[in-house]
Design an enzyme around this catalytic site. Structure first.
Site, PDB file in Angstrom:
ATOM      1  N   ALA A 133       0.633  -0.789   0.374  1.00 23.60           N
ATOM      2  CA  ALA A 133      -0.135   0.372   0.268  1.00 23.60           C
ATOM      3  C   ALA A 133       0.834   1.030  -0.119  1.00 23.60           C
ATOM      4  CB  ALA A 133      -1.121   0.227   1.351  1.00 23.60           C
ATOM      5  N   ASP A 265       0.357  -3.003  12.655  1.00 23.06           N
ATOM      6  CA  ASP A 265       0.591  -1.786  11.075  1.00 23.06           C
ATOM      7  C   ASP A 265      -0.618  -1.011  11.120  1.00 23.06           C
ATOM      8  OD1 ASP A 265       1.688  -0.810   8.789  1.00 23.06           O
ATOM      9  OD2 ASP A 265       1.103  -3.114   7.298  1.00 23.06           O
ATOM     10  N   GLY A 300      -2.174  -2.267   5.120  1.00 18.28           N
ATOM     11  CA  GLY A 300      -2.613  -1.880   7.133  1.00 18.28           C
ATOM     12  C   GLY A 300      -3.617  -2.879   7.546  1.00 18.28           C
TER      13      GLY A 300
END
Length: 376
Positions: A133, A265, A300
């Site tokens: 990402a 994360d 995430g």
């Protein structure tokens, strides 16, 4: 202050019916509780060292890349209810100006929830083959001068940096490590030779293991295989049972029981409803608590640290002392503070999390001060 009648988790044992005596923010003594002693009665709660999250981008609508004191304070406060007492705000691959602003904001901001231990620089020195990402537009090869610019912006508080070794040479690795920064392989297409070079130059950590890295193949072990082959690596793991299958988590736990590091994360969508969010300038869609980019890549997580603890307890059957290594002790080693963080023993900082029998967070103490208590 005393916390009495606690089940105290050390690295080796669970000490039943013990008292933790705290003075000036540190653990002064640890001993069997007496029925008539004064103190705060934990009523048999499990007490573990405060959790340390070394990889987190955001929570509750706030993102590290917002580069505002308010964002960091929001994240800091939100983390307490998960049992997290220390964290590394983690940057994203964006333009140089945005990264520097985020770094400067971290070192100029004081928070009063979970405490900031430094910065995790995730990108831009990664591979365009495994961006995850991260925005590929801003991925670039690291140079000593550019790293020094970031290091200066952070006032020397970059503690951890994710990078792709195949894009960099040994001189760059040595330059970064000479500053006292730990390097972690992630977002990487490294082959066996690339990994051997990094390992030979002291790289001992993997970023969100299994994810965004070259997989194991029997003619080239890639990042995953070469990492598993080593004896002294540490493996970040997002134990949300989404980023890696249950069997993959069990395999890692079986092979490396003393070397896992739990992380979240997590992104700004944590604690919020499903919907559309932003991460590093990319649109992220959250559905059923799972965050993905428009292309479908995982972006995430919305994971709470205590949920990671519960997940791994179920999957592995590990004891509480074993779990403590992954929640607290191993992260403290990364921060080079294992002499005063990550354990419950005299002389150590009194970062403590009290949990019930199901490993739900009841109370959190940071440096001996009560910072969170579950509402009854």
């Amino acid at each position: 202050m005393k916390l009495k009648h606690a089940r105290v988790v050390t690295l080796d044992h669970v000490l039943d019916n013990h008292t933790i005596e705290i003075q000036e923010g540190r653990i002064h003594a640890l001993y069997p509780s007496q029925n008539d002693e004064h103190g705060i009665d934990t009523e048999g709660a499990i007490v573990m060292p405060g959790f340390i999250d070394t990889h987190i981008h955001g929570a509750s609508g706030a993102d590290v890349m917002d580069a505002t004191p308010e964002a960091l304070q929001t994240i800091s406060k939100a983390l307490l209810k998960e049992g997290t007492t220390r964290f590394l705000p983690t940057t994203m691959t964006m333009d140089d100006t945005s990264i520097c602003q985020a770094l400067k904001n971290v070192v100029n901001t004081t928070v009063d929830g979970a405490l900031i231990e430094g910065v995790h620089l995730e990108g831009p020195f990664i591979s365009k083959h495994y961006p995850g990402a991260q925005n590929p537009i801003y991925i670039e090869k690291g140079t000593p001068d550019l790293f020094d610019r970031y290091y200066s912006a952070s006032r020397g508080r970059i503690k951890l940096m994710t990078f792709a070794p195949e894009v960099h040479d040994a001189a760059f690795i040595e330059h970064v490590q000479d500053k006292g920064v730990a390097l972690s392989v992630g977002h990487s297409a490294a082959n066996e030779d690339d990994m051997l070079m990094a390992i030979d130059h002291g790289v001992k950590r993997l970023t969100h293991f299994y994810n965004a890295m070259s997989p194991l193949h029997h003619r080239d072990l890639g990042v995953v295989g070469m990492a598993l082959l080593q004896d002294d690596m540490h493996y970040e793991v997002i134990a949300d049972r989404v980023h890696s299958s249950d069997h993959a988590l069990k395999l890692l736990a079986k092979l490396k029981p003393d070397q896992l590091v739990f992380i979240t994360d997590s992104i700004s969508a944590k604690n919020l409803d499903d919907g559309e969010y932003s991460l590093g300038g990319l649109k992220v869609l959250v559905k059923n608590g799972i965050a993905r980019t428009e292309s479908g890549a995982l972006a995430g997580s919305t994971l709470h640290f205590d949920q990671a603890l519960r997940n791994m307890a179920v999957l592995t059957g590990w004891s509480l002392p074993q779990l403590t290594k992954a929640t607290s002790h191993n992260p403290a080693k990364l921060l080079k503070r294992a002499h005063e963080l990550g354990q419950i023993k005299p002389g150590y900082i009194a970062d403590l999390v009290l949990l019930d029998d199901h490993l739900n967070v009841l109370k959190v103490y940071v440096e001996g001060a009560l910072k969170y208590a579950l509402e009854s």
